[in-house]
Structure formats: structure tokens, C-alpha cells
Design a protein around this motif. Structure first.
Motif, PDB file in Angstrom:
ATOM      1  N   MET A 203      -1.997  -4.824   2.836  1.00  0.00           N
ATOM      2  CA  MET A 203      -1.717  -6.223   2.524  1.00  0.00           C
ATOM      3  C   MET A 203      -0.225  -6.543   2.662  1.00  0.00           C
ATOM      4  SD  MET A 203      -3.181  -8.991   1.787  1.00  0.00           S
ATOM      5  CE  MET A 203      -2.847 -10.628   1.162  1.00  0.00           C
ATOM      6  N   ASN A 204       0.626  -5.586   2.249  1.00  0.00           N
ATOM      7  CA  ASN A 204       2.064  -5.819   2.349  1.00  0.00           C
ATOM      8  C   ASN A 204       2.529  -5.941   3.790  1.00  0.00           C
ATOM      9  OD1 ASN A 204       2.636  -5.986  -0.378  1.00  0.00           O
ATOM     10  ND2 ASN A 204       3.133  -3.827  -0.595  1.00  0.00           N
ATOM     11  N   TYR A 205       1.822  -5.266   4.719  1.00  0.00           N
ATOM     12  CA  TYR A 205       2.163  -5.403   6.131  1.00  0.00           C
ATOM     13  C   TYR A 205       1.963  -6.847   6.582  1.00  0.00           C
ATOM     14  CZ  TYR A 205       2.054  -0.290   6.314  1.00  0.00           C
ATOM     15  OH  TYR A 205       2.296   1.042   6.099  1.00  0.00           O
ATOM     16  N   ILE A 206       0.885  -7.452   6.111  1.00  0.00           N
ATOM     17  CA  ILE A 206       0.605  -8.848   6.467  1.00  0.00           C
ATOM     18  C   ILE A 206       1.643  -9.765   5.842  1.00  0.00           C
ATOM     19  CG2 ILE A 206      -1.073 -10.729   6.261  1.00  0.00           C
ATOM     20  CD1 ILE A 206      -3.276  -8.588   6.288  1.00  0.00           C
ATOM     21  N   LYS A 207       1.980  -9.515   4.579  1.00  0.00           N
ATOM     22  CA  LYS A 207       2.990 -10.334   3.896  1.00  0.00           C
ATOM     23  C   LYS A 207       4.331 -10.274   4.610  1.00  0.00           C
ATOM     24  CE  LYS A 207       1.100  -9.891  -0.805  1.00  0.00           C
ATOM     25  NZ  LYS A 207       1.345  -9.323  -2.153  1.00  0.00           N
ATOM     26  N   LEU A 208       4.748  -9.066   4.970  1.00  0.00           N
ATOM     27  CA  LEU A 208       6.030  -8.902   5.660  1.00  0.00           C
ATOM     28  C   LEU A 208       6.008  -9.622   7.009  1.00  0.00           C
ATOM     29  CD1 LEU A 208       6.736  -5.129   4.900  1.00  0.00           C
ATOM     30  CD2 LEU A 208       8.104  -7.065   4.100  1.00  0.00           C
ATOM     31  N   SER A 209       4.891  -9.531   7.713  1.00  0.00           N
ATOM     32  CA  SER A 209       4.780 -10.174   9.030  1.00  0.00           C
ATOM     33  C   SER A 209       4.839 -11.686   8.917  1.00  0.00           C
ATOM     34  CB  SER A 209       3.469  -9.750   9.714  1.00  0.00           C
ATOM     35  OG  SER A 209       3.420  -8.350   9.884  1.00  0.00           O
ATOM     36  N   ILE A 210       4.094 -12.237   7.965  1.00  0.00           N
ATOM     37  CA  ILE A 210       4.089 -13.693   7.776  1.00  0.00           C
ATOM     38  C   ILE A 210       5.476 -14.180   7.371  1.00  0.00           C
ATOM     39  CG2 ILE A 210       3.189 -15.575   6.343  1.00  0.00           C
ATOM     40  CD1 ILE A 210       0.519 -14.036   6.240  1.00  0.00           C
ATOM     41  N   PHE A 211       6.096 -13.447   6.465  1.00  0.00           N
ATOM     42  CA  PHE A 211       7.429 -13.807   6.001  1.00  0.00           C
ATOM     43  C   PHE A 211       8.422 -13.805   7.158  1.00  0.00           C
ATOM     44  CE2 PHE A 211      10.945 -12.909   2.714  1.00  0.00           C
ATOM     45  CZ  PHE A 211      11.040 -14.265   2.400  1.00  0.00           C
ATOM     46  N   TRP A 212       8.339 -12.790   8.001  1.00  0.00           N
ATOM     47  CA  TRP A 212       9.233 -12.679   9.148  1.00  0.00           C
ATOM     48  C   TRP A 212       9.044 -13.849  10.117  1.00  0.00           C
ATOM     49  CZ3 TRP A 212      13.340  -9.764  10.381  1.00  0.00           C
ATOM     50  CH2 TRP A 212      13.730  -9.676  11.718  1.00  0.00           C
TER      51      TRP A 212
END
Length: 537
Positions: free
Chosen positions: A1-10
Motif C-alpha cells: 500500500m505504501n508503494y501506491i501512496k508514494l507513487s500517487i504523492f510523487w
């Protein structure tokens, strides 16, 4: 889930910065030309400006442009994607060595919001490409330290060769792997020796063959910094660089890692007066001398300057040092330097505490200790490359951040993410992120205005690039002349400066046109000035 969060944030942060625009930035005008040369001629043809190997980046950019067509914006977006991959890989490394999701996520956000990392992710500079392929190789080397699987070593070797074909210093990673593999091996035989020397051999032979090819096919390429050139520069001056660059490196990294160092403050306080850390304390006090000497050198320069990211490569700011707005006042700048100094002292102490306690039995698994020693060797060898050349830029420090973080983080760390230290840490991390995104937006915004003005001169007024000083990237891209040694014209290949683009008025010039642009920090409207000489009226 954190991978998705980091990607969206980026993606959101990149959209706010808005990397779209058909123009080069900083040194990447030369790398864009290298991409075009490969597309047009079908073989590598380097512009005589780059000091790095560059091959992997040029082939990757050319492949994309052959599919989609050449575009400055497209290649900047490619860099942003590569940057995201680097952040996600960094998160994966941190997660594996700390087993702490929150801490790993926070540190990844800190890397993401670093002003050097984020601003360079919106260019076609080499720093982000090298960082990403390096950390991918480091990730697989770390895995191989515990598994000893040939597959992991093979993948790591492939990626470290790719990294080395972007920057020569990638060779440091397999050297570090060979040394830590020797350290951890209880049994030394031909099989184990071949296993940990193979990555170094294949990376070394690749670099050797590339250097040979350059010397044969690009005899007039004076800018390339070969290993032979590097070793030839080692001398008395190299040792004089150590003191200064130790201070500037410590201050700058102390600032960048300050939010993380705040999280480690309880550990720092608890261990500060322990007898076994006495040597660390003494050496830290000694190391504070170069930190203090570097006081006026912060921000270090090239990407960071007084109150922005850049650089602002127009004559009035970069050469004449006028019209350089906005700027921090002396009080704000000194506060920033105090934070840098405090962070540098903490960073030195934590680094030295680990270094001087290496002989003690590790409190965690041997695998964790091996990872830290691997990172330690990388940091020491990377820093060694900083003190050899005469030039030194702040952007080089990106490569030190992750291995330094791995070293200073304890093996197991339970952080109360509700205490006062976390609030302070989050506040600084948020400010860093805010300024990084805002200042990167401003950098791209004024460059769009600059190139709008340059296109006005060349397209609407039919002025030759040879009559324009449009800044370093413009005159480099159009190759308008030789590098100027004097101080009358800008040094960057200006043939004739009848027309010049600036941030404000200049003596001897009149305003032809103003090109407006918006900036976020501070939030206001500014203008790029198109000026012409009084004598051509």
C-alpha cells in the motif's frame, strides 16, 4: 500500500511543479544533444562538455524518443519516472533493514522532498539516473549478502554496470561488495573469491573498454573524466580539499537529514555521555572545526542557492551577481546554517559512534551488520571521489544520503510517532517538501518565460542566436561561439550580446520586452527582461 501512496504523492508533486516545456536545464543541454546525435547518426557522438560515461542514459532516452519523437518535456518526464523508481527501491531497502514501515515511509518521503532530488528529477541531468540504478544494484547486493544466490549477484551486476555507464563512480559499489563479502566470509576458497570478485571484474572491464573506446573514437573529447585522469589529479591539493569538503558535506547533509536526525535525538542524547562513546565525542568536536569553517559556504551551490533551486544561469545573476531576487535575509540564512551545523554535528557523532563500535558484538543479526558495513564502505569511497577533482557540486551529495541513513539507523528502532520529537521532525520534513516543490515550480516557470522570450527574438524578430546572450543553456544548445575567457561577455559560448535576457535591467541596455511568469515562493508575478544594447538603436 505504501508503494501506491508514494507513487500517487510523487505524481501530485510533479504535476504541481509542472515539468512541461521545450527547453534544456543546466548541463542537460549537452545530454539532449547526445540523444539527438544517437537518433540522427545511429551511433554515440558526445558533445565536448560531459565528464561522465552517460551511455545508459543516452540509450534509454534515445529509445523513448525513437518511439514517441524527440521532446525535452518527454525526457524530463522519463527522469521523473526513474526518480520514482529510485524512491520506491529506497523504501524497499529501508523496510527490509529496519522492519519498520512507518520509519521507512517517512524516510522515503524525506528523500522525495529533498530539494536536490526533486528538482533534478525534473531535468535530464545524470544524478537521478545514477541514483536509481545504483540503489537497485545495492538492493540486490544486499539480498545476496544473506542469500549467497548467484541470481541476486547477477542482477546486481547488470544494474551496477548500467549505473557505471552513467557515471564512472559506479565502480565503487562492486568494490564495496567485494570488501564486505571478504569480511563476512568464514571460508575463503576459489569459489567464494570468484563469487564476490565477479561483479567488480565485469564492471571494471566494461569501464575499461568504454575508456578505450572514448580514447580511440573521441580523441578531441577533452571534457571526459576518465579513471586515468582522476588518478593523475591526486596530489597535495587533494588533501587540502578534504578539510573544506568534509565541512560543506557535513553541513549540507546535516540540513537535508535534519528531520530524521530529530527522530534519532533521544538515542543521541542517551548515548552522548557514555564512556564507550568518548572517542566518538572527541572526534566529533574536532570535526566541528571544518563544519564551522564551512559556515559561509552554505548553501553549497550549483542546484541550491540563497533562496531557490536552479541554477539561474543568466548573466545578471550568475556572472554580475545582480537582480538576484528573492533572497533570504541574514537572520533567516543564519538560522538555516545553525540547523545545518546542528545536523552536521549529530550526523558526524552517529556515524563515528557506529564506526568506533564495529568491533563489538552486533546487537542484531550478522546480516544487518554486513549491510551497514557495505554502506559504510560506499560512503567512504564516494567521499573519496569528492576530494579528487577541483570542482564539487551539491548535487553529488544525493548519492551519499541512502547509505548514510542505513548506517545511522539502529538495527531495531521502536519510535513513538506521537511524541514531541516526531512533531518537530514532521514539521521540518513538510517545510522541506513545500520549498522543494515550490522552488522547482518557480525554476521551471522562469525558464518557460525565458524561452518564450528567446523564441520571440528568433522567430518574430528573426534574430540570429549568434546575436543573443540567452543564458548558458541557450548558447550551449545553439553552440553560438567559443567559451569566453574574458569578463565582457558571458563565458558560455556567446558570440555577440546585442540582445540579452535577464531578471532585471542592466547598464548599457534598454528594455525591448517583458515576459511575465508566476512563482510560488514568494507568491507573486515576475518578469524576464529582453534587453538590447543602446548602440543598436
Amino acid at each position: 500500500m505504501n508503494y501506491i501512496k508514494l507513487s500517487i504523492f510523487w505524481i501530485i508533486l510533479t504535476a504541481i511543479a509542472n515539468p512541461i516545456g521545450e527547453f534544456p536545464l543546466n548541463d542537460d543541454w549537452a545530454y539532449y544533444k547526445d540523444v539527438l546525435n544517437l537518433i540522427n547518426y545511429g551511433h554515440l557522438e558526445f558533445v565536448d562538455w560531459s565528464a561522465m560515461t552517460l551511455v545508459s542514459q543516452i540509450f534509454l532516452g534515445s529509445l523513448l524518443c525513437k518511439i514517441c519523437g524527440f521532446s525535452f518535456s518527454l525526457l524530463r518526464i522519463l527522469t521523473s519516472i526513474i526518480g520514482l523508481i529510485g524512491i520506491l527501491t529506497s523504501y524497499k531497502i529501508l523496510k527490509e533493514i529496519t522492519s519498520n514501515d512507518k520509519l521507512s515511509f517517512f524516510v522515503s518521503i524525506l528523500l522525495m522532498g529533498n530539494p536536490l532530488f526533486f528538482s533534478l528529477s525534473n531535468t535530464f541531468m545524470t544524478d537521478i539516473y545514477f541514483y536509481t540504478f545504483s540503489v537497485i544494484s545495492i538492493f540486490y547486493f544486499i539480498r545476496s549478502l544473506s542469500s549467497n544466490k548467484l541470481q541476486q549477484i547477477f542482477i546486481a551486476t547488470v544494474f551496477v554496470i548500467i549505473a557505471t555507464l552513467i557515471r564512472q563512480i559506479g565502480i565503487i559499489i562492486p568494490i564495496s561488495f567485494a570488501l564486505v563479502s571478504y569480511y563476512k566470509s568464514s571460508l575463503i576458497n576459489k569459489s567464494t573469491i570468484l563469487r564476490f570478485l565477479a561483479p567488480l571484474f565485469f564492471t571494471g572491464i566494461t569501464l575499461f573498454l568504454f575508456n578505450y573506446w572514448v580514447s580511440f573514437s573521441h580523441k578531441n573529447l577533452t571534457s571526459y573524466f576518465s579513471l586515468e585522469t582522476m588518478f593523475s589529479k591526486i596530489g597535495i591539493k587533494t588533501f587540502s580539499h578534504v578539510f573544506y569538503r568534509l565541512g560543506t558535506t557535513g553541513m549540507t547533509l546535516g540540513l537535508f537529514l535534519f528531520p530524521l536526525l530529530i527522530l534519532l535525538l533521544p538515542r543521541f542524547i542517551n548515548s552522548f555521555w557514555r564512556r564507550e562513546n568518548g572517542l566518538s565525542l572527541i572526534i566529533t568536536i574536532i570535526f566541528s572545526v571544518p563544519l564551522i569553517r564551512a559556515w559561509n559556504s552554505i548553501p553549497l551551490g550549483n542546484i541550491l542557492f540563497n533562496f531557490g533551486v536552479g541554477p539561474k544561469l543568466l548573466k545578471d545573476v550568475y556572472i554580475l551577481h545582480t537582480n538576484n531576487y528573492p533572497a533570504l535575509n541574514s537572520i533567516a540564512m543564519n538560522v538555516l546554517r545553525v540547523i545545518s551545523l546542528a545536523g552536521g554535528i549529530m550526523l558526524f557523532y552517529l556515524f563515528l559512534s557506529y564506526l568506533f563500535n564495529l568491533k563489538k558484538p552486533p546487537s542484531a543479526t550478522q546480516e544487518g551488520q554486513n549491510v551497514k558495513i557495505f554502506s559504510l564502505i560506499i560512503v567512504i569511497l564516494y567521499f573519496g571521489t569528492f576530494v579528487i577533482p577541483d570542482f564539487f557540486f551539491d548535487r553529488y551529495l544525493i548519492q551519499l544520503m541512502l547509505p548514510l541513513i542505513v548506517i545511522i539507523l539502529p538495527f531495531s528502532m521502536a519510535i513513538d510517532f506521537k511524541n514531541k520529537y516526531v512533531i518537530i521532525s514532521y514539521s521540518f520534513a513538510f517545510l522541506f517538501l513545500l520549498f522543494s516543490v515550490g522552488l522547482t515550480h518557480d525554476y521551471l516557470s522562469w525558464n518557460r518565460a525565458r524561452w518564450q522570450g528567446l523564441n520571440y527574438l528568433m522567430t518574430d524578430l528573426k534574430k540570429s542566436p549568434h546575436k543573443i546572450d540567452g543564458g548558458f543553456e541557450f548558447n550551449g544548445w545553439f553552440q553560438t561561439g567559443a567559451i569566453q575567457q574574458g569578463k565582457i561577455k558571458s563565458w558560455w559560448m556567446v558570440d555577440n550580446d546585442d540582445y540579452i535576457l535577464t531578471f532585471g535591467p542592466l547598464p548599457g541596455y534598454k528594455i525591448l520586452k517583458l515576459i511575465p511568469y508566476s512563482q510560488y515562493i514568494p507568491f507573486e508575478k515576475r518578469n524576464i527582461h529582453i534587453l538590447y544594447k543602446d548602440s543598436i538603436e
